[in-house]
Design a protein around this motif. Structure first.
Motif, PDB file in Angstrom:
ATOM      1  N   ASP A 172       0.837  -1.210   0.000  1.00  0.00           N
ATOM      2  CA  ASP A 172       0.000   0.000   0.000  1.00  0.00           C
ATOM      3  C   ASP A 172       0.866   1.252   0.000  1.00  0.00           C
ATOM      4  OD1 ASP A 172      -2.270  -1.509   0.032  1.00  0.00           O
ATOM      5  OD2 ASP A 172      -2.593  -1.337   2.209  1.00  0.00           O
ATOM      6  N   ASP A 173       0.259   2.356  -0.446  1.00  0.00           N
ATOM      7  CA  ASP A 173       0.926   3.659  -0.430  1.00  0.00           C
ATOM      8  C   ASP A 173       0.547   4.364   0.875  1.00  0.00           C
ATOM      9  OD1 ASP A 173       1.969   6.170  -0.799  1.00  0.00           O
ATOM     10  OD2 ASP A 173       0.872   6.608  -2.648  1.00  0.00           O
ATOM     11  N   GLY A 190      -3.567  11.762   2.276  1.00  0.00           N
ATOM     12  CA  GLY A 190      -3.852  12.555   1.092  1.00  0.00           C
ATOM     13  C   GLY A 190      -2.625  13.185   0.470  1.00  0.00           C
ATOM     14  N   ILE A 191      -1.457  12.557   0.665  1.00  0.00           N
ATOM     15  CA  ILE A 191      -0.217  13.092   0.086  1.00  0.00           C
ATOM     16  C   ILE A 191      -0.122  12.634  -1.366  1.00  0.00           C
ATOM     17  CG2 ILE A 191       2.302  13.171   0.256  1.00  0.00           C
ATOM     18  CD1 ILE A 191       1.993  12.462   3.244  1.00  0.00           C
ATOM     19  N   LYS A 192      -0.290  13.576  -2.277  1.00  0.00           N
ATOM     20  CA  LYS A 192      -0.226  13.225  -3.692  1.00  0.00           C
ATOM     21  C   LYS A 192       1.140  13.501  -4.281  1.00  0.00           C
ATOM     22  CE  LYS A 192      -5.175  13.990  -4.424  1.00  0.00           C
ATOM     23  NZ  LYS A 192      -6.201  14.744  -5.185  1.00  0.00           N
ATOM     24  N   ASP A 227       4.088  17.325   5.248  1.00  0.00           N
ATOM     25  CA  ASP A 227       3.622  15.997   4.862  1.00  0.00           C
ATOM     26  C   ASP A 227       4.617  14.914   5.265  1.00  0.00           C
ATOM     27  OD1 ASP A 227       1.162  16.648   3.825  1.00  0.00           O
ATOM     28  OD2 ASP A 227       1.907  17.025   1.800  1.00  0.00           O
ATOM     29  N   LEU A 228       5.897  15.199   5.108  1.00  0.00           N
ATOM     30  CA  LEU A 228       6.907  14.204   5.480  1.00  0.00           C
ATOM     31  C   LEU A 228       6.905  13.933   6.979  1.00  0.00           C
ATOM     32  CD1 LEU A 228       9.924  15.152   3.180  1.00  0.00           C
ATOM     33  CD2 LEU A 228       8.368  13.205   2.975  1.00  0.00           C
ATOM     34  N   ALA A 229       6.530  14.945   7.763  1.00  0.00           N
ATOM     35  CA  ALA A 229       6.446  14.752   9.215  1.00  0.00           C
ATOM     36  C   ALA A 229       5.383  13.711   9.556  1.00  0.00           C
ATOM     37  CB  ALA A 229       6.144  16.080   9.892  1.00  0.00           C
ATOM     38  N   LYS A 230       4.336  13.598   8.738  1.00  0.00           N
ATOM     39  CA  LYS A 230       3.299  12.584   8.958  1.00  0.00           C
ATOM     40  C   LYS A 230       3.878  11.185   8.708  1.00  0.00           C
ATOM     41  CE  LYS A 230      -0.219  15.838   7.291  1.00  0.00           C
ATOM     42  NZ  LYS A 230      -1.180  16.120   6.191  1.00  0.00           N
ATOM     43  N   ILE A 231       4.659  11.048   7.642  1.00  0.00           N
ATOM     44  CA  ILE A 231       5.307   9.763   7.357  1.00  0.00           C
ATOM     45  C   ILE A 231       6.288   9.417   8.478  1.00  0.00           C
ATOM     46  CG2 ILE A 231       6.761   8.523   5.710  1.00  0.00           C
ATOM     47  CD1 ILE A 231       3.999   9.200   4.613  1.00  0.00           C
ATOM     48  N   LEU A 232       7.029  10.432   8.930  1.00  0.00           N
ATOM     49  CA  LEU A 232       8.003  10.240  10.008  1.00  0.00           C
ATOM     50  C   LEU A 232       7.330   9.719  11.273  1.00  0.00           C
ATOM     51  CD1 LEU A 232      11.000  10.771  10.935  1.00  0.00           C
ATOM     52  CD2 LEU A 232      10.178  13.019  11.711  1.00  0.00           C
ATOM     53  N   ASP A 233       6.182  10.277  11.612  1.00  0.00           N
ATOM     54  CA  ASP A 233       5.480   9.887  12.826  1.00  0.00           C
ATOM     55  C   ASP A 233       5.011   8.437  12.748  1.00  0.00           C
ATOM     56  OD1 ASP A 233       4.100  10.801  15.401  1.00  0.00           O
ATOM     57  OD2 ASP A 233       2.438   9.960  14.248  1.00  0.00           O
ATOM     58  N   GLU A 258       5.055   8.701  -4.017  1.00  0.00           N
ATOM     59  CA  GLU A 258       4.476   7.510  -3.403  1.00  0.00           C
ATOM     60  C   GLU A 258       5.390   7.011  -2.287  1.00  0.00           C
ATOM     61  OE1 GLU A 258       2.206   5.529  -7.236  1.00  0.00           O
ATOM     62  OE2 GLU A 258       4.364   5.173  -6.986  1.00  0.00           O
ATOM     63  N   PHE A 259       4.789   6.444  -1.253  1.00  0.00           N
ATOM     64  CA  PHE A 259       5.518   5.871  -0.115  1.00  0.00           C
ATOM     65  C   PHE A 259       5.024   4.432   0.048  1.00  0.00           C
ATOM     66  CE2 PHE A 259       5.321  10.421   0.327  1.00  0.00           C
ATOM     67  CZ  PHE A 259       6.594  10.786   0.743  1.00  0.00           C
TER      68      PHE A 259
END
Length: 646
Positions: A525-526, A532-534, A552-558, A640-641
């Motif tokens: 999954d992404d 909602g990070i496009k 937005d990257l801070a959300k991925i970091l968390d 994409e992540f």
């Protein structure tokens, strides 16, 4: 529209007149004036004026003759001659002259005359109401451009006006001569006495067919006009001179005024004609109109209690067929001038004609909302398409298809007065609406049955509703205010947006999106879709992380901090513009910059991988040489992540 008792309900003031060299001719003209033979009087007065004869009284009568026949441009000429000769005149002439000046576009001079009228008159209200709105022309302009207008196709060289709908027909008033023996003319206007005519309406455009006489049983040897009908077609109200069963009534000055009569449809014809009980020999009642529930009758009159020259009244129609006491509609509708020809729609609007509310000259058509408590909203001029410098009146509209008719004596008409058909292309007043669609943030899936709440600018709850099965919601609101809309739904995070409604925006769209309260992900999954990070924001043609991207990257970091076994593959994509090699290099640099940001902020490098794919994985057809919109290109510029381990 040339003036007639039927239309204006005017009581004339007669003037004495002295002369010398032209005494005999002018005296003869006076007699014709006093008997309402205006057309002949005009000819005589103008002949003696052409020979150099000047008299304030003669100029008054010349001006009046044209004024009462609504030829305001000609009336302005003779009132101008009057004021060039003397200013020692009755204050009413300042008002009449101003009215005529406005009809020919001389507004500054008209306002000067109105100010003088206010100074000299003991009843300045008429002049004050006429000049109260400095920007009235701007308001009229804003209401213009809403109609497509054409000749109705039923007009003659005579007077045709005042229409109504009846059983798929248009019933109207006409003074045409259709060949009847003994057809009589009115000396005032040199027109035949009016009768009722009908025309079949065909097609979706309600096109009138060839006119024919309405009903012989209603016709008298005087005027009949302005007929209206109940929905069941069994009752008719109409205007007629004070004449019933062969008897003609007169007031104290021996003038036959007009009254409203009622008729019933019996055995396929109209019968049982009776006058309404609030009629009188001493004042006029005319131009009836019914409310939607047919429990109230509106009409024009100069009865006692009238604020001006004629007002609009209403009277209740009781269940037993009796009538209440007529009630003046009050100062919102009525002025010190003339109000006439009411018409009430099923949208609770009243249309009427007035010569004193701010207009373009002569009678203009106006509209006001009838509120639930019986009071009236702001009176608005319907605009310059329907209204003109001449007389415009007798507005009628079918509110379902917005097709209607009105009457006017404007330039280039076929006859004395003419009926015009219109299509209203937009409403005069906004019914303000705030609406939108509720969707899920990532998938854009429609979300039905969401609870919707409307708040004012003080965050007071005003209304609640639910989105329908298509995710659509709607609130009725007021203009020029600020509102907040909140959306709530189980398993989703509550969302709220604020919007300010502009005066011109009748409908405002405010879409809301939900984020899932719990985002369930698996390998492959992404992770970015949970938030909602496009795409990750970079400066144009650069790979430096912008502040918006850091958020937005801070959300991925968390999330990666919460799940220490999670591994991510960072993928960066571009659109097809630029060379393939350049795009691949740029996207790779951006993917690496994203990876470095996460490492610098504490993520172990062995949990991260990155790659730039350039334009190699487009999500649409926007490849080299294909013309696409900016939005379509934007779909390909994405980050994409992808979760590779949990």
């Amino acid at each position: 529209m040339k003036n007639r008792i039927l239309l204006y309900l005017t009581i004339l003031s007669l003037f004495s007149f002295n002369n010398y060299a032209q005494k005999a001719k002018v005296s003869n003209a006076d007699k014709k004036y006093d008997n309402y033979a205006y057309i002949d009087a005009i000819k005589t007065y103008e002949h003696v004026s052409d020979k150099g004869y000047k008299s304030a009284e003669m100029f008054q009568k010349l001006g009046n003759a044209y004024f009462f026949n609504a030829e305001l441009d000609k009336a302005a000429k003779w009132y101008g001659e009057l004021f060039a000769l003397t200013s020692d005149v009755d204050p009413e002439y300042y008002y009449r002259y101003a009215h005529c000046l406005r009809s020919i576009g001389q507004n500054d001079k008209a306002n000067e005359m109105l100010k003088l009228y206010n100074e000299k008159s003991d009843k300045p209200g008429k002049g004050e109401s006429y000049i109260k709105e400095i920007n009235y022309l701007d308001k009229i302009k804003a209401n213009s451009g809403r109609y497509k207008i054409k000749d109705a196709g039923v007009n003659s060289q005579y007077s045709d006006y005042g229409s109504s709908f009846y059983n798929g027909k248009l019933v109207f008033t006409s003074s045409r001569d259709t060949g009847s023996l003994g057809q009589r003319k009115h000396t005032w206007t040199d027109q035949y006495f009016t009768n009722l005519y009908e025309s079949n309406l065909t097609g979706d455009s309600l096109t009138p067919g060839s006119p024919k006489k309405f009903s012989k049983s209603v016709k008298s040897k005087f005027h009949e006009a302005s007929a209206i009908f109940t929905n069941d077609g069994k009752t008719m109200y109409f205007t007629r001179n004070n004449y019933l069963e062969g008897k003609k009534g007169k007031d104290g000055n021996k003038v036959t005024l007009i009254k409203i009569y009622k008729a019933s449809f019996v055995n396929n014809d109209w019968a049982n004609i009776v006058e309404l009980p609030f009629n009188s020999d001493n004042y006029s009642t005319a131009h009836p109109a019914l409310s939607v529930d047919e429990k109230t009758l509106y009409f024009a009159s100069d009865m006692p209690g009238t604020l001006g020259e004629s007002d609009i009244f209403r009277v209740s129609i009781n269940s037993d067929g009796s009538y209440g006491t007529p009630e003046n509609l009050g100062k919102t509708i009525n002025t010190a001038g003339k109000e006439t020809f009411p018409f009430v729609t099923d949208d609770n609007e009243i249309y009427f004609a007035s010569d004193t509310h701010s207009g373009l000259g002569g009678l203009d058509i106006f509209v006001s909302e009838i509120k639930t408590d019986g009071t009236f909203g702001e009176v608005q001029n319907v605009g310059a398409d329907v209204n003109s410098p001449k007389d415009d009146f007798a507005y009628l509209i079918n509110t379902k298809d917005r097709i209607g008719f009105f009457s006017s004596n404007r330039e280039n008409g076929k006859g004395y007065d003419d009926i015009y058909q219109f299509l209203e292309t937009r409403p005069i007043k906004c019914k303000y609406e705030l609406n939108g669609v509720i969707t899920e943030l990532v998938s854009a899936e429609i979300l039905p049955n969401s609870k919707m709440s409307l708040y004012d600018d003080q965050h007071k709850l005003l209304k609640t509703t639910e989105s329908d099965d298509k995710g659509y919601y709607s609130f009725e609101i007021e203009g020029q205010k600020t509102y907040s809309v909140r959306a709530e739904k189980e398993e989703y995070t509550t969302t709220e947006k604020t919007v300010t409604i502009a005066e011109k925006d009748c409908k405002t769209q405010l879409n809301l999106t939900f984020e899932k309260a719990l985002c369930k992900v698996a390998v492959g999954d992404d992770l970015g879709k949970c938030f909602g990070i496009k795409w990750i924001y970079f400066e144009f043609d650069k790979s430096t992380i912008k502040p918006e991207a850091a958020l937005d990257l801070a959300k991925i970091l968390d999330v990666m901090g919460e799940y220490p076994n999670m591994k991510i593959d960072i993928r960066s994509h571009t659109d097809s513009r630029g060379t393939s090699k350049y795009n691949e290099g740029l996207s790779d640099r951006r993917a690496k910059s994203t990876k470095e940001w996460l490492i610098i902020n504490g993520i172990n490098p062995n949990r991260l991988s990155s790659k730039g794919y350039g334009e190699n994985q487009l999500v649409n057809n926007c490849s080299d040489g294909v013309k696409c919109s900016e939005d379509e290109h934007q779909q390909n510029r994405r980050s994409e992540f992808i979760i590779t381990a949990l």
